[in-house]
Design an enzyme around this catalytic site. Structure first.
Site, PDB file in Angstrom:
ATOM      1  N   ASP A   1      -5.840  -6.409  10.243  1.00  0.00           N
ATOM      2  CA  ASP A   1      -7.168  -5.766  10.245  1.00  0.00           C
ATOM      3  C   ASP A   1      -8.287  -6.720   9.818  1.00  0.00           C
ATOM      4  OD1 ASP A   1      -6.095  -5.718   7.690  1.00  0.00           O
ATOM      5  OD2 ASP A   1      -6.605  -3.641   7.266  1.00  0.00           O
TER       6      ASP A   1
ATOM      7  N   LYS B   1       0.812  -1.212   0.000  1.00  0.00           N
ATOM      8  CA  LYS B   1       0.000   0.000   0.000  1.00  0.00           C
ATOM      9  C   LYS B   1       0.853   1.273   0.000  1.00  0.00           C
ATOM     10  CE  LYS B   1      -2.120  -1.608   3.740  1.00  0.00           C
ATOM     11  NZ  LYS B   1      -3.046  -1.990   4.822  1.00  0.00           N
TER      12      LYS B   1
HETATM   13  C1  BGC Z   1      -2.073  -5.933   3.509  1.00  0.00           C
HETATM   14  C2  BGC Z   1      -2.985  -6.753   4.394  1.00  0.00           C
HETATM   15  C3  BGC Z   1      -4.135  -5.896   4.865  1.00  0.00           C
HETATM   16  C4  BGC Z   1      -4.835  -5.254   3.685  1.00  0.00           C
HETATM   17  C5  BGC Z   1      -5.980  -4.349   4.097  1.00  0.00           C
HETATM   18  C6  BGC Z   1      -2.881  -5.290   2.383  1.00  0.00           C
HETATM   19  O1  BGC Z   1      -2.070  -4.466   1.602  1.00  0.00           O
HETATM   20  O2  BGC Z   1      -1.069  -6.759   2.971  1.00  0.00           O
HETATM   21  O3  BGC Z   1      -2.278  -7.262   5.498  1.00  0.00           O
HETATM   22  O4  BGC Z   1      -5.027  -6.711   5.569  1.00  0.00           O
HETATM   23  O5  BGC Z   1      -3.909  -4.478   2.948  1.00  0.00           O
HETATM   24  O6  BGC Z   1      -5.563  -3.311   4.918  1.00  0.00           O
END
Ligand code: BGC
Length: 478
Positions: free
Chosen positions: A206, A170
């Protein structure tokens, strides 16, 4: 990654590629289509990857054991919770009354600046610890506090109160965290801030927090999912189906954080997806997430719009500033554009005019709305395919009710996202689709983290020592 992305084709066409806007939209409709047959192929591939991941074989699904099982709903005590992994960082004080009563929540949100998510571990965890201190001073007072820590990235756990970051996603990139135990990093930062009384008793993702927050009130909840900036899903698995070694754990079931955003099979990429991937912070990674989640949808739409402008005369070939730079067209605008259901896309035209595109014509506005629709519809259908795969993994004939706890701004704010997912469930499950419910569960990372801390502290999942209830102090509902 178990497969590499295709070569990145340019999205620019030569003069022979010029189409009318209507013909271009028809071609895009074919490129972005995710029809039922594709959904079914994807579900079969997803099941294969789940099986591989549970065996410990190479798979794009990490299938990470979360060392926690669903709550009884009778958990009680007062807990701190941390939620780290989105645009905001949150600290909460959660009082679980026991006996299924409504929890009391006090929470505060702190904005993380770019430097916190792009520098070094000390800067990130130092800022987090300072925020916690501030929160304790204004909402809790001194004492000893068990804390549940939601960290929304892939973490490898061998027990409930520890976990190493596998990699960032992200757009986050903080040095000194990958491969390290994030609980230890947090504990050290809290010690530097003099927060000796706070003890992290559980670490969760989460998705697992969201599942637990819903399962606390709804025993049919066995799947958790985030469709926001990032995307991911988790579910409740029987221990006998987890073939890879997981170490000591005292219960028959465990939540599995799939890291479904990394799934990379049976998902055909368009040239726009490939270009977005090549320009991202993690090329080759998070294949499914880049076709589904809020960090990327606006950008996919922007790349399509920019190409249509250059090739096909959209906006008379004069690209508005709103689409001119990487990530300049955010996913919240995709939702806003699609919320305009007027026949002539008047609201979209207005939005374009307000953002400086005074030269936009009604046909430009209508085409933009269709592009947004194609991109978000594909996202919702892929997200639904993931969830349908999980449901049929645990219950192949969909014989039982399943509640899927969902959190995330895209699912929550997009005008038609949930409906599109349910249309996909209807195609797949027919008359049994009513057994699969999605429930918006916005307090997952806070309440869920506290519920996990309560279950962990009870010793049921981890052998951790019992929770200490801090002195009662000011409360308010979050
Ligand atoms: C992460 C996950 C997370 C999801 C939602 C992803 O980029 O790897 O661990 O649950 O984003 O936040």
């Amino acid at each position: 990654m178990s497969s590499s992305p295709p070569d990145v084709p340019t999205v620019r066409g030569g003069p022979e590629d010029i189409l009318t806007l209507d013909d271009r939209l028809a071609a895009l409709r074919r490129e972005f289509a995710f029809p039922e047959a594709r959904v079914r192929t994807m579900i079969a591939a997803f099941h294969d990857e789940m099986a591989r991941g549970l065996r410990g074989d190479p798979s794009s699904l990490k299938m990470l054991p979360a060392f926690i099982d669903v709550p009884t709903g009778r958990e009680s005590g007062t807990f701190l919770a941390l939620d780290l992994g989105g645009t905001n960082f949150r600290v909460l004080r959660v009082e679980l009354p026991g006996g299924g009563g409504e929890p009391l929540i006090a929470s505060e949100r702190f904005r993380l600046e770019t430097e916190h998510i792009s520098l070094h571990a000390d800067a990130l965890f130092g800022a987090v610890a300072r925020f916690i201190r501030h929160f304790l001073e204004s909402h809790v007072g001194s004492g000893a506090y068990p804390m549940g820590f939601t960290f929304s990235f892939p973490i490898r756990q061998e027990r409930i109160d520890r976990g190493e970051l596998i990699h960032w996603n992200k757009g986050w990139s903080v040095d000194g965290v990958v491969g390290r135990d994030v609980v230890e990093l947090l504990n050290k930062a809290m010690a530097r801030e003099g927060l000796a009384g706070v003890r992290v008793v559980s670490l969760d993702n989460d998705t697992t927090g969201t599942l637990m927050a819903r399962a606390y009130r709804d025993p049919a909840c066995d799947v958790g999912c985030i469709i926001g900036t990032g995307t991911n899903a988790c579910y409740r698995e029987a221990l006998e189906r987890i073939a890879k070694p997981i170490g000591p754990y005292g219960r028959t079931h465990m939540l599995i954080n799939m890291e479904s955003g990394a799934f990379d099979k049976a998902l055909p990429r368009t040239a726009y997806d490939a270009r977005l991937d090549a320009e991202s912070e993690n090329p080759g990674g998070q294949w499914e997430e880049k076709m589904v989640s809020g960090k990327y949808l606006g950008e996919v739409a922007r790349l399509v719009v920019a190409a249509m402008c250059e090739r096909d005369g959209l906006f008379r070939g004069d690209l508005p500033a709103l689409f001119a730079a990487r990530e300049s067209f955010g996913t919240e605008l995709v939702s806003e554009v699609e919320a305009d259901v007027s026949g002539d896309a008047e609201g979209v035209l207005d939005l374009l005019a307000r953002s400086g595109a005074a030269h936009a014509r009604p046909e430009d506005a209508a085409a933009l709305r269709q592009v947004c629709r194609l991109v978000s519809e594909r996202s919702a259908r892929i997200a639904a395919a993931v969830l349908a795969a999980v449901v049929t993994w645990v219950d192949p004939e969909v014989e039982r009710p399943h509640t899927i706890a969902v959190d995330g701004s895209l699912y929550e704010k997009h005008p038609d996202y949930a409906e599109e997912m349910h249309r996909t469930f209807d195609e797949l499950f027919g008359g049994r689709a009513g057994r699969v419910r999605t429930e918006l569960t916005t307090d997952g990372s806070g309440l869920g983290a506290a519920v996990i801390a309560a279950v962990a502290s009870s010793g049921a999942s981890s052998g951790a020592s019992p929770a200490v209830s801090p002195p009662r102090s000011r409360r308010r509902r979050g």
